[in-house]
Design a protein around this motif. Structure first.
Motif, PDB file in Angstrom:
ATOM      1  N   UNK A 132     -10.174  17.961  -9.795  1.00  0.00           N
ATOM      2  CA  UNK A 132      -9.171  16.916 -10.027  1.00  0.00           C
ATOM      3  C   UNK A 132      -9.708  15.510  -9.738  1.00  0.00           C
ATOM      4  N   UNK A 133     -10.978  15.390  -9.412  1.00  0.00           N
ATOM      5  CA  UNK A 133     -11.476  14.078  -8.978  1.00  0.00           C
ATOM      6  C   UNK A 133     -11.326  13.014 -10.067  1.00  0.00           C
ATOM      7  N   UNK A 134     -11.341  13.443 -11.334  1.00  0.00           N
ATOM      8  CA  UNK A 134     -11.277  12.429 -12.389  1.00  0.00           C
ATOM      9  C   UNK A 134      -9.932  11.706 -12.432  1.00  0.00           C
ATOM     10  N   UNK A 135      -8.893  12.342 -11.874  1.00  0.00           N
ATOM     11  CA  UNK A 135      -7.583  11.682 -11.837  1.00  0.00           C
ATOM     12  C   UNK A 135      -7.464  10.674 -10.689  1.00  0.00           C
ATOM     13  N   UNK A 136      -8.445  10.660  -9.820  1.00  0.00           N
ATOM     14  CA  UNK A 136      -8.336   9.829  -8.614  1.00  0.00           C
ATOM     15  C   UNK A 136      -9.407   8.731  -8.578  1.00  0.00           C
ATOM     16  N   UNK A 137     -10.646   9.098  -8.929  1.00  0.00           N
ATOM     17  CA  UNK A 137     -11.740   8.116  -8.870  1.00  0.00           C
ATOM     18  C   UNK A 137     -11.483   6.984  -9.868  1.00  0.00           C
ATOM     19  N   UNK A 138     -11.620   5.767  -9.407  1.00  0.00           N
ATOM     20  CA  UNK A 138     -11.366   4.613 -10.265  1.00  0.00           C
ATOM     21  C   UNK A 138      -9.917   4.160 -10.198  1.00  0.00           C
ATOM     22  N   UNK A 139      -9.052   4.971  -9.591  1.00  0.00           N
ATOM     23  CA  UNK A 139      -7.630   4.630  -9.472  1.00  0.00           C
ATOM     24  C   UNK A 139      -7.215   4.403  -8.031  1.00  0.00           C
ATOM     25  N   UNK A 140      -7.862   5.096  -7.098  1.00  0.00           N
ATOM     26  CA  UNK A 140      -7.458   4.995  -5.693  1.00  0.00           C
ATOM     27  C   UNK A 140      -8.166   3.827  -5.021  1.00  0.00           C
ATOM     28  N   UNK A 141      -7.402   3.051  -4.284  1.00  0.00           N
ATOM     29  CA  UNK A 141      -7.989   2.002  -3.449  1.00  0.00           C
ATOM     30  C   UNK A 141      -8.857   2.642  -2.376  1.00  0.00           C
ATOM     31  N   UNK A 142      -8.386   3.781  -1.880  1.00  0.00           N
ATOM     32  CA  UNK A 142      -9.107   4.510  -0.837  1.00  0.00           C
ATOM     33  C   UNK A 142      -8.680   5.980  -0.913  1.00  0.00           C
ATOM     34  N   UNK A 143      -9.652   6.865  -0.821  1.00  0.00           N
ATOM     35  CA  UNK A 143      -9.365   8.307  -0.744  1.00  0.00           C
ATOM     36  C   UNK A 143      -9.565   8.712   0.715  1.00  0.00           C
ATOM     37  N   UNK A 144      -8.466   9.149   1.372  1.00  0.00           N
ATOM     38  CA  UNK A 144      -8.510   9.357   2.828  1.00  0.00           C
ATOM     39  C   UNK A 144      -9.019  10.732   3.246  1.00  0.00           C
ATOM     40  N   UNK A 145      -9.251  11.613   2.320  1.00  0.00           N
ATOM     41  CA  UNK A 145      -9.276  13.031   2.652  1.00  0.00           C
ATOM     42  C   UNK A 145     -10.542  13.756   2.212  1.00  0.00           C
ATOM     43  N   UNK A 146     -11.696  13.122   2.402  1.00  0.00           N
ATOM     44  CA  UNK A 146     -12.949  13.824   2.105  1.00  0.00           C
ATOM     45  C   UNK A 146     -13.271  14.742   3.274  1.00  0.00           C
ATOM     46  N   UNK A 170       0.834  -1.196   0.000  1.00  0.00           N
ATOM     47  CA  UNK A 170       0.000   0.000   0.000  1.00  0.00           C
ATOM     48  C   UNK A 170       0.876   1.257   0.000  1.00  0.00           C
ATOM     49  N   UNK A 171       0.584   2.155  -0.912  1.00  0.00           N
ATOM     50  CA  UNK A 171       1.336   3.402  -1.024  1.00  0.00           C
ATOM     51  C   UNK A 171       0.364   4.573  -1.060  1.00  0.00           C
ATOM     52  N   UNK A 172       0.834   5.719  -0.536  1.00  0.00           N
ATOM     53  CA  UNK A 172      -0.016   6.897  -0.514  1.00  0.00           C
ATOM     54  C   UNK A 172       0.686   8.116  -1.065  1.00  0.00           C
ATOM     55  N   UNK A 173      -0.085   8.942  -1.759  1.00  0.00           N
ATOM     56  CA  UNK A 173       0.418  10.204  -2.306  1.00  0.00           C
ATOM     57  C   UNK A 173      -0.559  11.313  -1.933  1.00  0.00           C
ATOM     58  N   UNK A 174      -0.024  12.525  -1.758  1.00  0.00           N
ATOM     59  CA  UNK A 174      -0.888  13.634  -1.360  1.00  0.00           C
ATOM     60  C   UNK A 174      -1.081  14.686  -2.450  1.00  0.00           C
ATOM     61  N   UNK A 175      -0.468  14.457  -3.616  1.00  0.00           N
ATOM     62  CA  UNK A 175      -0.671  15.393  -4.726  1.00  0.00           C
ATOM     63  C   UNK A 175      -1.144  14.627  -5.956  1.00  0.00           C
ATOM     64  N   UNK A 176      -2.132  15.218  -6.626  1.00  0.00           N
ATOM     65  CA  UNK A 176      -2.797  14.502  -7.716  1.00  0.00           C
ATOM     66  C   UNK A 176      -1.840  14.145  -8.849  1.00  0.00           C
ATOM     67  N   UNK A 210     -18.902  15.646  -5.843  1.00  0.00           N
ATOM     68  CA  UNK A 210     -18.112  15.520  -7.074  1.00  0.00           C
ATOM     69  C   UNK A 210     -17.571  14.107  -7.250  1.00  0.00           C
ATOM     70  N   UNK A 211     -17.094  13.518  -6.164  1.00  0.00           N
ATOM     71  CA  UNK A 211     -16.577  12.143  -6.214  1.00  0.00           C
ATOM     72  C   UNK A 211     -17.690  11.181  -6.611  1.00  0.00           C
ATOM     73  N   UNK A 212     -18.848  11.407  -6.045  1.00  0.00           N
ATOM     74  CA  UNK A 212     -19.986  10.536  -6.340  1.00  0.00           C
ATOM     75  C   UNK A 212     -20.411  10.652  -7.800  1.00  0.00           C
ATOM     76  N   UNK A 213     -20.411  11.886  -8.298  1.00  0.00           N
ATOM     77  CA  UNK A 213     -20.796  12.129  -9.688  1.00  0.00           C
ATOM     78  C   UNK A 213     -19.870  11.367 -10.635  1.00  0.00           C
ATOM     79  N   UNK A 214     -18.569  11.462 -10.351  1.00  0.00           N
ATOM     80  CA  UNK A 214     -17.580  10.766 -11.180  1.00  0.00           C
ATOM     81  C   UNK A 214     -17.751   9.241 -11.054  1.00  0.00           C
ATOM     82  N   UNK A 215     -17.999   8.769  -9.849  1.00  0.00           N
ATOM     83  CA  UNK A 215     -18.227   7.339  -9.625  1.00  0.00           C
ATOM     84  C   UNK A 215     -19.427   6.836 -10.411  1.00  0.00           C
ATOM     85  N   UNK A 216     -20.492   7.623 -10.412  1.00  0.00           N
ATOM     86  CA  UNK A 216     -21.688   7.221 -11.160  1.00  0.00           C
ATOM     87  C   UNK A 216     -21.405   7.189 -12.654  1.00  0.00           C
ATOM     88  N   UNK A 217     -20.654   8.185 -13.118  1.00  0.00           N
ATOM     89  CA  UNK A 217     -20.316   8.257 -14.545  1.00  0.00           C
ATOM     90  C   UNK A 217     -19.518   7.024 -14.971  1.00  0.00           C
TER      91      UNK A 217
END
Ligand SMILES: *Cc1c(COP(=O)(O)O)cnc(C)c1O
Length: 231
Positions: A90-104, A59-65, A112-119
């Motif tokens: 910037x959500x489109x660069x993260x949704x579908x790629x992150x195992x977990x987004x820690x920072x909502x 598991x690895x984490x990054x704080x910049x998109x 916005x995250x939900x909208x991208x997830x639905x899309x």
């Protein structure tokens, strides 16, 4: 220094952190298998990430998109977490790629995250970042806002709240983080029984290089560790 020596040093540091995690887990009546060591790779390059992966880190984490997007591309076999402040555009660069987004940390981001997830027709697993100390300088929901936030998450079809994250202040004494961690764990226990829709609360992401053992003692099951692994 020779490349081989550097790998050996990285291995030493990983083993040191792993054994401290093991001991802290035992003190909290758990096993290290219940704890995810999330290696925060923001200060190192892809080669070092590759080496850490070969040494068993998953598991690895990054704080910049931008960095997140480039590293997931280079080391796609790892599980990538996004742990930094996320701008809505910037959500489109993260949704579908992150195992977990820690920072909502705000409702507009959740939307916005939900909208991208639905899309993309994927679910979006996230943690709510909670500002336990209530310091205005820090991001995160205040503890008093969390319950109504979770109630509203039922309206979002793709978002899944999997737990909470917090960042304790940088203290001279790691022990000063303990009350913060304890309070987040108590908040999780309090809201867990309410069974909000789209809310699971499996994870507590708390503890960094200076205070991860204390966080584990207080119930953390994800620790985000940068400098103790990568200097
Ligand atoms: C950098 C960072 C960490 C790791 O901090 P260290 O003190 O280097 O272990 C953890 N969490 C977040 C959100 C970070 O940005």
């Amino acid at each position: 220094m020779q490349a081989g020596d550097m790998v050996e040093e990285l291995q030493q540091r990983i083993m040191e952190v792993q054994s401290r995690i093991e001991l802290a887990a035992q003190r909290s009546g758990r096993s290290s298998q219940d704890i995810t060591l999330l290696a925060v790779s923001k200060t190192v390059d892809n080669t070092t990430v590759d080496q850490a992966y070969d040494l068993g880190i998953r598991d690895f984490g990054e704080n910049r998109v931008q960095e997140f997007a480039s590293k997931i591309h280079s080391v796609p076999q790892a599980r990538w977490h996004f742990i930094g402040r996320l701008q809505s555009n910037k959500v489109k660069d993260v949704v579908g790629h992150a195992f977990l987004i820690h920072s909502v940390d705000r409702w507009s981001l959740a939307q916005e995250l939900d909208k991208r997830g639905q899309y993309l027709e994927v679910s979006v697993p996230v943690l709510l970042q909670v500002n336990i100390s209530g310091e205005e300088s820090k991001t995160g929901l205040h503890a008093g806002e969390v319950e109504s936030f979770l109630q509203s998450v039922g309206e979002l079809k793709s978002l899944r709240v999997m737990g909470f994250m917090t960042i304790a202040a940088l203290n001279s004494e790691p022990e000063e983080s303990r009350p913060i961690f304890r309070e987040l764990a108590a908040l999780k226990n309090k809201v867990h029984s309410k069974n909000f829709t789209n809310v699971e609360l499996n994870y507590l992401s708390m503890g960094m290089s200076q205070d991860y053992e204390i966080a584990i003692e207080e119930g953390a099951n994800i620790v985000r560790i940068g400098s103790a692994l990568f200097i």
